[in-house]
Motif scaffolding. Structure first.
Motif, PDB file in Angstrom:
ATOM      1  N   SER A 106     -16.065  10.016  27.151  1.00 31.41           N
ATOM      2  CA  SER A 106     -15.678  11.421  27.024  1.00 31.41           C
ATOM      3  C   SER A 106     -14.368  11.553  26.253  1.00 31.41           C
ATOM      4  CB  SER A 106     -15.538  12.040  28.420  1.00 31.41           C
ATOM      5  OG  SER A 106     -16.779  12.028  29.094  1.00 31.41           O
ATOM      6  N   LYS A 107     -13.520  10.548  26.365  1.00 28.97           N
ATOM      7  CA  LYS A 107     -12.206  10.587  25.716  1.00 28.97           C
ATOM      8  C   LYS A 107     -12.270  10.188  24.242  1.00 28.97           C
ATOM      9  CE  LYS A 107      -7.486   8.790  26.277  1.00 28.97           C
ATOM     10  NZ  LYS A 107      -6.616   7.873  27.071  1.00 28.97           N
ATOM     11  N   THR A 108     -13.154   9.245  23.898  1.00 32.22           N
ATOM     12  CA  THR A 108     -13.146   8.685  22.531  1.00 32.22           C
ATOM     13  C   THR A 108     -14.134   9.337  21.569  1.00 32.22           C
ATOM     14  OG1 THR A 108     -14.809   6.976  23.061  1.00 32.22           O
ATOM     15  CG2 THR A 108     -12.472   6.434  23.470  1.00 32.22           C
ATOM     16  N   ARG A 109     -15.090  10.118  22.071  1.00 35.05           N
ATOM     17  CA  ARG A 109     -16.185  10.552  21.199  1.00 35.05           C
ATOM     18  C   ARG A 109     -15.744  11.436  20.039  1.00 35.05           C
ATOM     19  NH1 ARG A 109     -19.232  13.585  26.238  1.00 35.05           N
ATOM     20  NH2 ARG A 109     -17.544  15.005  26.756  1.00 35.05           N
ATOM     21  N   ILE A 110     -14.852  12.404  20.261  1.00 32.02           N
ATOM     22  CA  ILE A 110     -14.419  13.266  19.152  1.00 32.02           C
ATOM     23  C   ILE A 110     -13.560  12.499  18.146  1.00 32.02           C
ATOM     24  CG2 ILE A 110     -13.016  15.279  18.527  1.00 32.02           C
ATOM     25  CD1 ILE A 110     -14.144  16.735  20.920  1.00 32.02           C
ATOM     26  N   ASN A 114     -14.600  12.112  14.173  1.00 28.41           N
ATOM     27  CA  ASN A 114     -13.791  12.676  13.097  1.00 28.41           C
ATOM     28  C   ASN A 114     -13.092  11.634  12.227  1.00 28.41           C
ATOM     29  OD1 ASN A 114     -14.504  15.342  13.541  1.00 28.41           O
ATOM     30  ND2 ASN A 114     -12.880  15.690  15.034  1.00 28.41           N
ATOM     31  N   ASN A 115     -13.041  10.378  12.682  1.00 30.51           N
ATOM     32  CA  ASN A 115     -12.498   9.350  11.783  1.00 30.51           C
ATOM     33  C   ASN A 115     -13.608   8.601  11.038  1.00 30.51           C
ATOM     34  OD1 ASN A 115     -13.523   7.288  13.417  1.00 30.51           O
ATOM     35  ND2 ASN A 115     -11.584   6.899  14.454  1.00 30.51           N
ATOM     36  N   GLY A 116     -14.854   9.086  11.199  1.00 27.85           N
ATOM     37  CA  GLY A 116     -15.963   8.569  10.406  1.00 27.85           C
ATOM     38  C   GLY A 116     -16.650   7.336  10.950  1.00 27.85           C
ATOM     39  N   GLU A 117     -16.351   6.925  12.187  1.00 26.04           N
ATOM     40  CA  GLU A 117     -17.004   5.748  12.757  1.00 26.04           C
ATOM     41  C   GLU A 117     -18.465   6.014  13.094  1.00 26.04           C
ATOM     42  OE1 GLU A 117     -14.873   3.351  15.777  1.00 26.04           O
ATOM     43  OE2 GLU A 117     -13.202   4.751  15.464  1.00 26.04           O
ATOM     44  N   ILE A 118     -18.789   7.266  13.369  1.00 22.41           N
ATOM     45  CA  ILE A 118     -20.149   7.643  13.751  1.00 22.41           C
ATOM     46  C   ILE A 118     -20.552   8.919  13.012  1.00 22.41           C
ATOM     47  CG2 ILE A 118     -20.203   6.523  16.013  1.00 22.41           C
ATOM     48  CD1 ILE A 118     -19.185   9.041  17.288  1.00 22.41           C
ATOM     49  N   ASP A 119     -21.869   9.126  12.865  1.00 25.61           N
ATOM     50  CA  ASP A 119     -22.368  10.320  12.186  1.00 25.61           C
ATOM     51  C   ASP A 119     -22.457  11.516  13.124  1.00 25.61           C
ATOM     52  OD1 ASP A 119     -22.849   9.012   9.676  1.00 25.61           O
ATOM     53  OD2 ASP A 119     -24.621   8.090  10.580  1.00 25.61           O
ATOM     54  N   MET A 120     -22.694  11.233  14.395  1.00 28.77           N
ATOM     55  CA  MET A 120     -22.847  12.312  15.379  1.00 28.77           C
ATOM     56  C   MET A 120     -22.660  11.762  16.782  1.00 28.77           C
ATOM     57  SD  MET A 120     -26.977  12.917  15.030  1.00 28.77           S
ATOM     58  CE  MET A 120     -26.784  13.232  13.272  1.00 28.77           C
ATOM     59  N   VAL A 121     -22.437  12.679  17.719  1.00 29.73           N
ATOM     60  CA  VAL A 121     -22.282  12.316  19.124  1.00 29.73           C
ATOM     61  C   VAL A 121     -23.457  12.899  19.910  1.00 29.73           C
ATOM     62  CG1 VAL A 121     -20.885  12.594  21.212  1.00 29.73           C
ATOM     63  CG2 VAL A 121     -19.760  12.275  18.986  1.00 29.73           C
ATOM     64  N   VAL A 122     -24.206  12.021  20.578  1.00 26.02           N
ATOM     65  CA  VAL A 122     -25.279  12.457  21.479  1.00 26.02           C
ATOM     66  C   VAL A 122     -24.936  11.827  22.829  1.00 26.02           C
ATOM     67  CG1 VAL A 122     -27.761  12.666  21.821  1.00 26.02           C
ATOM     68  CG2 VAL A 122     -26.859  12.357  19.510  1.00 26.02           C
ATOM     69  N   ALA A 123     -24.074  12.494  23.595  1.00 22.84           N
ATOM     70  CA  ALA A 123     -23.480  11.828  24.750  1.00 22.84           C
ATOM     71  C   ALA A 123     -23.073  12.826  25.835  1.00 22.84           C
ATOM     72  CB  ALA A 123     -22.275  10.987  24.318  1.00 22.84           C
ATOM     73  N   VAL A 167      -9.471  14.619  47.605  1.00 19.88           N
ATOM     74  CA  VAL A 167      -9.266  13.784  46.413  1.00 19.88           C
ATOM     75  C   VAL A 167     -10.607  13.665  45.685  1.00 19.88           C
ATOM     76  CG1 VAL A 167      -8.598  11.526  45.516  1.00 19.88           C
ATOM     77  CG2 VAL A 167      -7.397  12.499  47.496  1.00 19.88           C
ATOM     78  N   VAL A 168     -10.626  14.164  44.462  1.00 24.21           N
ATOM     79  CA  VAL A 168     -11.856  14.170  43.665  1.00 24.21           C
ATOM     80  C   VAL A 168     -11.689  13.223  42.484  1.00 24.21           C
ATOM     81  CG1 VAL A 168     -13.382  15.594  42.243  1.00 24.21           C
ATOM     82  CG2 VAL A 168     -12.444  16.510  44.364  1.00 24.21           C
ATOM     83  N   LEU A 169     -12.756  12.557  42.096  1.00 30.43           N
ATOM     84  CA  LEU A 169     -12.748  11.591  41.003  1.00 30.43           C
ATOM     85  C   LEU A 169     -13.511  12.145  39.802  1.00 30.43           C
ATOM     86  CD1 LEU A 169     -13.699   8.484  43.177  1.00 30.43           C
ATOM     87  CD2 LEU A 169     -11.420   9.444  42.789  1.00 30.43           C
ATOM     88  N   GLY A 170     -13.077  11.762  38.595  1.00 29.25           N
ATOM     89  CA  GLY A 170     -13.747  12.229  37.389  1.00 29.25           C
ATOM     90  C   GLY A 170     -13.485  11.317  36.210  1.00 29.25           C
ATOM     91  N   SER A 171     -14.024  11.683  35.050  1.00 25.55           N
ATOM     92  CA  SER A 171     -13.882  10.890  33.829  1.00 25.55           C
ATOM     93  C   SER A 171     -12.930  11.581  32.856  1.00 25.55           C
ATOM     94  CB  SER A 171     -15.249  10.704  33.172  1.00 25.55           C
ATOM     95  OG  SER A 171     -15.137   9.985  31.962  1.00 25.55           O
TER      96      SER A 171
END
Length: 281
Positions: A106-110, A114-123, A167-171
């Protein structure tokens, strides 16, 4: 007289040279077209780049059961998002296997998009107005809603039981973090790099509930029958496929793929395969 003959000879040589160069150019163009490396008329640079590369590079989750989960034994990544990605590759390149899957969180996908490593995000990426400032989205390809995962027997049976002392956990980077903080003022949320780390923390007793989209939580519950999804979804989470801003032809290709899948029944089959039930009409 000698100069006149020399001039004629030079003229003939120039004409011959031009024909030779033209022939080489045509042969090169023919060979390029034969190899499928030429962009069709009107194609965007982004689509042409994908075709020249010969594969679609897609950012997917490797840790999210039902949507994108890597088998440590085989190295294969499988899930709903993977099947959708393969359908897009088939639409653009004519081959569902002309694809490279790269892990995103969730943190790295955008940033990776935008730096061109991938064509699209399906995640499992929720469409939001804030994210629309950074990327372009496809039409909605999956409708989810945020919920809670707890240990069976927990006093938490829904969002109404969550207080600021829970206390709740998340990504990290997930919209669910922002949503739960808006729902329960002053709540403590522990953020992890990915969902599997968050789930491990829940099982280790570091929190009382894990929150994200219900579709992801059902995948976790399937991994361990000691945990369950509770309560009704308390947000609307429409998933979209993200692409770099301005790549209108790529967005169109993705939307055309989704429309085809829904029209020919393949989308329903993919949904039932991974979600385990028929799509509600």
């Amino acid at each position: 007289m000698k100069m006149s003959k020399l001039g004629k000879l030079l003229s003939v040589m120039m004409v011959v040279a031009l024909f030779v160069l033209a022939g080489c150019g045509n042969n090169k163009a023919d060979n390029t077209a034969a190899n499928g490396n030429t962009a069709a008329a009107g194609e965007s640079e982004a689509i042409a780049k994908i075709k020249e590369r010969g594969k679609l590079v897609v950012g997917v989750k490797f840790d999210t059961k039902l949507f994108g989960l890597k088998d440590p034994g085989t190295g294969n990544v499988e899930g709903f998002d993977i099947d959708i990605s393969k359908a897009i590759a088939k639409h653009i390149l004519g081959d569902e296997n002309a694809i490279e899957l790269k892990e995103v969180t969730s943190k790295t996908r955008i940033p990776m998009l935008n730096n061109g490593e991938i064509d699209m995000v399906v995640a499992t990426m929720t469409i939001t107005e804030e994210r629309k400032k950074e990327v372009d989205f496809s039409d909605v390809y999956f409708q989810a809603g945020q919920s809670l995962l707890v240990k069976k027997g927990s006093p938490i049976t829904g969002i109404q039981d969550v207080t600021k002392d829970t206390v709740v956990l998340g990504s990290k980077g997930a919209t669910s973090i922002k949503n739960i903080k808006e729902k329960v003022e002053g709540i403590t949320v522990l953020e992890f790099d990915n969902y599997q780390d968050a789930f491990s923390a829940l099982k280790a007793g570091k929190g009382e509930a894990l929150t994200t989209d219900d579709a992801i939580l059902y995948g976790m519950a399937a991994q361990d029958p000691g945990y369950e999804v509770v309560g009704e979804p308390f947000t609307d989470e429409p998933y979209g496929i993200a692409m770099q801003k301005g790549n209108a032809d790529v967005v169109k290709a993705v939307n055309d793929t989704l429309a085809e899948l829904k029209a020919n029944g393949e989308y329903d089959a993919i949904y039932k395969k991974w979600i385990g039930k028929d799509l509600a009409k």
